[in-house]
Design a protein around this motif. Sequence first.
Motif, PDB file in Angstrom:
ATOM      1  N   THR A  96      33.302  24.214  27.160  1.00 48.08           N
ATOM      2  CA  THR A  96      33.114  24.167  28.610  1.00 48.08           C
ATOM      3  C   THR A  96      33.832  22.942  29.160  1.00 48.08           C
ATOM      4  O   THR A  96      33.625  21.832  28.671  1.00 48.08           O
ATOM      5  N   ILE A 113      33.647  25.683  33.545  1.00 52.42           N
ATOM      6  CA  ILE A 113      34.232  26.943  33.078  1.00 52.42           C
ATOM      7  C   ILE A 113      34.147  26.986  31.559  1.00 52.42           C
ATOM      8  O   ILE A 113      34.558  26.044  30.883  1.00 52.42           O
ATOM      9  N   GLU A 114      33.590  28.072  31.042  1.00 53.64           N
ATOM     10  CA  GLU A 114      33.393  28.211  29.603  1.00 53.64           C
ATOM     11  C   GLU A 114      34.322  29.277  29.030  1.00 53.64           C
ATOM     12  O   GLU A 114      34.526  30.331  29.627  1.00 53.64           O
ATOM     13  N   VAL A 115      34.877  28.970  27.874  1.00 50.99           N
ATOM     14  CA  VAL A 115      35.607  29.937  27.065  1.00 50.99           C
ATOM     15  C   VAL A 115      35.037  29.865  25.653  1.00 50.99           C
ATOM     16  O   VAL A 115      34.353  28.900  25.307  1.00 50.99           O
ATOM     17  N   GLN A 116      35.301  30.872  24.865  1.00 46.17           N
ATOM     18  CA  GLN A 116      34.855  30.867  23.476  1.00 46.17           C
ATOM     19  C   GLN A 116      36.078  30.927  22.574  1.00 46.17           C
ATOM     20  O   GLN A 116      36.912  31.816  22.711  1.00 46.17           O
ATOM     21  N   ARG A 157      37.444  34.851  27.211  1.00 50.94           N
ATOM     22  CA  ARG A 157      37.097  34.249  28.492  1.00 50.94           C
ATOM     23  C   ARG A 157      36.762  35.323  29.503  1.00 50.94           C
ATOM     24  O   ARG A 157      37.080  36.498  29.320  1.00 50.94           O
ATOM     25  N   ASP A 158      36.103  34.890  30.583  1.00 43.17           N
ATOM     26  CA  ASP A 158      35.879  35.786  31.708  1.00 43.17           C
ATOM     27  C   ASP A 158      37.213  35.961  32.416  1.00 43.17           C
ATOM     28  O   ASP A 158      37.931  34.981  32.660  1.00 43.17           O
ATOM     29  N   GLU A 159      37.531  37.207  32.725  1.00 42.40           N
ATOM     30  CA  GLU A 159      38.804  37.479  33.386  1.00 42.40           C
ATOM     31  C   GLU A 159      38.846  36.767  34.736  1.00 42.40           C
ATOM     32  O   GLU A 159      37.862  36.724  35.471  1.00 42.40           O
ATOM     33  N   LYS A 184      38.731  33.541  36.434  1.00 41.07           N
ATOM     34  CA  LYS A 184      38.509  32.096  36.501  1.00 41.07           C
ATOM     35  C   LYS A 184      38.684  31.388  35.161  1.00 41.07           C
ATOM     36  O   LYS A 184      38.998  30.221  35.119  1.00 41.07           O
ATOM     37  N   GLY A 185      38.504  32.094  34.056  1.00 37.28           N
ATOM     38  CA  GLY A 185      38.650  31.472  32.746  1.00 37.28           C
ATOM     39  C   GLY A 185      40.063  31.502  32.199  1.00 37.28           C
ATOM     40  O   GLY A 185      40.350  30.888  31.180  1.00 37.28           O
ATOM     41  N   ASP A 186      40.968  32.213  32.868  1.00 33.44           N
ATOM     42  CA  ASP A 186      42.324  32.390  32.343  1.00 33.44           C
ATOM     43  C   ASP A 186      43.070  31.076  32.132  1.00 33.44           C
ATOM     44  O   ASP A 186      43.630  30.844  31.065  1.00 33.44           O
TER      45      ASP A 186
END
Length: 111
Positions: free
Chosen positions: A39, A44-47, A75-77, A79-81
Motif C-alpha cells: 500500500t 492505494i493497494e496492489v498485491q 490491482r484494482d483496474e 486507480k491501481g494501474d
Amino acid sequence: MDLNTFIRLYQAFLKECEQKGWMIEILIEEFGNYLAAITNLDGIEVQFYIELDLENCVQLNGATNQSKLDYGVIRDEGKGDLFAKEVLDEFHQYWVKHIPKRYSSFILNKR
C-alpha cells in the motif's frame, strides 16, 4: 537461478518498499507461492505475487528440478494501474541492480 536466491531477492525488495514508506502485509508465504499486499502513501493497494509452476517441473537429475516462475502485480483496474506499474518497475530495477541477468527458469533442489 535457484528459487531460494529469488525468494531472498523478493524479501529484500519488500523491505526496501517499507523504507520508501509503503506498507507491506504478507498474505501468503509458502513454498512456491508468495503474495504480499503493498500500500502506498495515498492508500492505494496492489498485491505482488510469485508463483512457481510445480506441476510442470523438468527433472534435471535425481536431486534437481527446473521450473518456470511467474510473478506480477494484481490491482484494482483504474486507480491501481499506475501504482502497479511503479511496483513492477521498482522490482525490475532492484533485480537488475542485484542480479544483472534476468532468468525465466529456476532450479529447485529436492530434499
